[in-house]
Design a protein around this motif. Structure first.
Motif, mmCIF file in Angstrom:
data_model
loop_
_atom_site.group_PDB
_atom_site.id
_atom_site.type_symbol
_atom_site.label_atom_id
_atom_site.label_comp_id
_atom_site.label_asym_id
_atom_site.label_seq_id
_atom_site.Cartn_x
_atom_site.Cartn_y
_atom_site.Cartn_z
ATOM 1 N N PRO A 9 -23.977 -22.054 25.904
ATOM 2 C CA PRO A 9 -24.445 -22.622 24.632
ATOM 3 C C PRO A 9 -25.183 -23.941 24.890
ATOM 4 O O PRO A 9 -24.714 -24.755 25.670
ATOM 5 C CB PRO A 9 -23.153 -22.907 23.849
ATOM 6 N N TYR A 11 -27.333 -27.161 22.899
ATOM 7 C CA TYR A 11 -27.847 -27.820 21.705
ATOM 8 C C TYR A 11 -28.484 -29.132 22.135
ATOM 9 O O TYR A 11 -27.776 -30.028 22.594
ATOM 10 C CB TYR A 11 -26.705 -28.039 20.699
ATOM 11 N N ILE A 43 -27.858 -19.690 25.041
ATOM 12 C CA ILE A 43 -27.816 -19.569 23.591
ATOM 13 C C ILE A 43 -28.270 -20.903 23.013
ATOM 14 O O ILE A 43 -27.533 -21.888 23.060
ATOM 15 C CB ILE A 43 -26.389 -19.257 23.079
ATOM 16 N N ASP A 45 -28.708 -23.289 20.265
ATOM 17 C CA ASP A 45 -28.043 -23.450 18.976
ATOM 18 C C ASP A 45 -28.911 -24.321 18.044
ATOM 19 O O ASP A 45 -28.476 -25.371 17.590
ATOM 20 C CB ASP A 45 -26.673 -24.087 19.238
ATOM 21 N N LYS A 76 -21.057 -24.792 18.278
ATOM 22 C CA LYS A 76 -20.758 -24.158 19.567
ATOM 23 C C LYS A 76 -19.959 -22.868 19.406
ATOM 24 O O LYS A 76 -20.138 -21.918 20.168
ATOM 25 C CB LYS A 76 -19.997 -25.152 20.455
ATOM 26 N N ALA A 79 -22.286 -20.167 18.760
ATOM 27 C CA ALA A 79 -23.073 -19.881 19.961
ATOM 28 C C ALA A 79 -22.266 -19.040 20.956
ATOM 29 O O ALA A 79 -22.781 -18.089 21.552
ATOM 30 C CB ALA A 79 -23.536 -21.184 20.603
ATOM 31 N N TYR A 303 -23.996 -16.338 12.748
ATOM 32 C CA TYR A 303 -25.196 -16.991 13.281
ATOM 33 C C TYR A 303 -26.424 -16.173 12.886
ATOM 34 O O TYR A 303 -26.287 -14.995 12.515
ATOM 35 C CB TYR A 303 -25.118 -17.092 14.813
#
Ligand code: UDP
Ligand code: MG
Length: 309
Positions: A9, A11, A43, A45, A76, A79, A303
């Motif tokens: 994950p 971000y 992933i 996010d 998270k 994700a 998501y």
């Protein structure tokens, strides 16, 4: 050949995406020796920096790199869930992109899977580099959870975990909206080997968590894996009823013995405000669970994907 899915994950992690990749592929020799294919799922996010571009650059170098990009920041938990959903591997591992979950532990973790464990989890034994207040509340949270939840939630557990497909499918079967993965891991069971390691500090960038966010997250965790707060609310009700009962008898006896002097206004105010405080508190607890139920009932997607490579 077997397939390993690495779920990462991200971000706002433009600085870490490439570093993580280079650290991970140091295991390539090990993967080849053990006939393991690898797919790396970043992933994204809903990052607002160049995270997606960084992943695309890596994709041009290496076909094993994949991207799932969310339409916005879903957190998270979302994700990780998306990663598990999109993974095809016989084995799946979740890792932070900031290198706080060292990829160099993977060979050791695979060793334990060979011994017959279904999952190899990691926990940090020290909280070095963390503000003392945060450590204190973190410890408090885990101690509390141990008392009020039947699900085992390990102190210092990280989300860094290698699992078999069987366990991943079990986790995916839990489609709840309010996800608290640390609890879900414990809830599904399976044989888990715990590896301990010293806390590693984030290499680049900043943590996405502040104290307040963590506090809310811990309340989510409690609501997701324990109904004890609801019981506390009921118990308080019973206690206050008992108290009121004794008090009524006291008042009646006093009235009979001493007549009815107009006094006791201060005590009355104290009692009313205390009782209404407790009532509101308990109503709040019930409200929390109701809110969670409301979100579950809506069945919103966990998501939304904007782009996938
Ligand atoms: N993360 C995410 N979505 C978020 C917050 C964080 O995907 O809303 C990712 C982040 O990019 C990192 C991992 O979750 O890979 C852990 O975040 P962080 O390092 O900020 O947490 P900490 O290690 O301080 O607990
Ligand atoms: Mg981190």
């Amino acid at each position: 050949m077997s397939l390993l899915s690495v779920i990462v994950p991200c971000y706002n992690e433009e600085q870490n995406v490439a570093d993580f990749y280079h650290e991970l592929v140091k295991n390539d020799a090990f993967f080849r020796e053990n006939e393991i294919d690898m797919e790396l799922l970043y992933i994204d996010d809903g990052s607002r920096d160049k995270t997606v571009e960084e992943v695309k650059k890596l994709r041009e170098l290496d076909e094993r790199v994949h991207l799932v990009s969310f339409s916005r920041n879903f957190g998270k938990e979302a994700a990780m869930y998306a990663g598990l959903k999109k993974s095809h591997g016989d084995y799946v591992v979740i890792m932070d992109v900031d290198l706080q979950d060292p990829p160099s532990l993977l060979p050791q973790m695979f060793g334990y899977l060979k011994e017959g464990y279904d999952s190899v989890a990691t926990r940090r034994v020290s909280r070095k580099g963390e503000p003392p207040v945060r450590s204190f509340f973190a410890r408090l949270f885990y101690r509390l959870m141990k008392k009020i939840s039947k699900t085992e939630i390990m102190d210092g557990a990280r989300d860094y975990r290698l699992m078999t497909r069987q366990m991943v499918d079990a986790i995916l079967a839990m489609e709840e909206y309010n996800r608290f993965t640390k609890g879900i891991f414990g809830w599904v069971g399976f044989q888990t080997k715990w590896i301990e390691y010293e806390n590693v500090e984030r290499v680049k960038g900043e943590t996405k968590w502040n104290f307040w966010k963590l506090f809310i997250y811990s309340l989510d965790g409690i609501a997701a894996f324990s109904t004890v707060p609801l019981m506390i609310a009921s118990l308080m009700g019973v206690l206050f009823c008992l108290f009121a009962f004794v008090f009524i008898i006291f008042i009646i006896v006093r009235k009979i013995l001493f007549g009815d002097p107009v006094a006791g206004w201060p005590s009355l105010v104290c009692i009313i405000s205390l009782a209404s405080g407790v009532q509101l508190f308990c109503l709040g607890i019930v409200g929390q669970y109701l809110a969670k139920t409301y979100m579950e009932v809506k069945k919103r997607p966990i998501y939304l994907v904007k782009e996938e490579i």
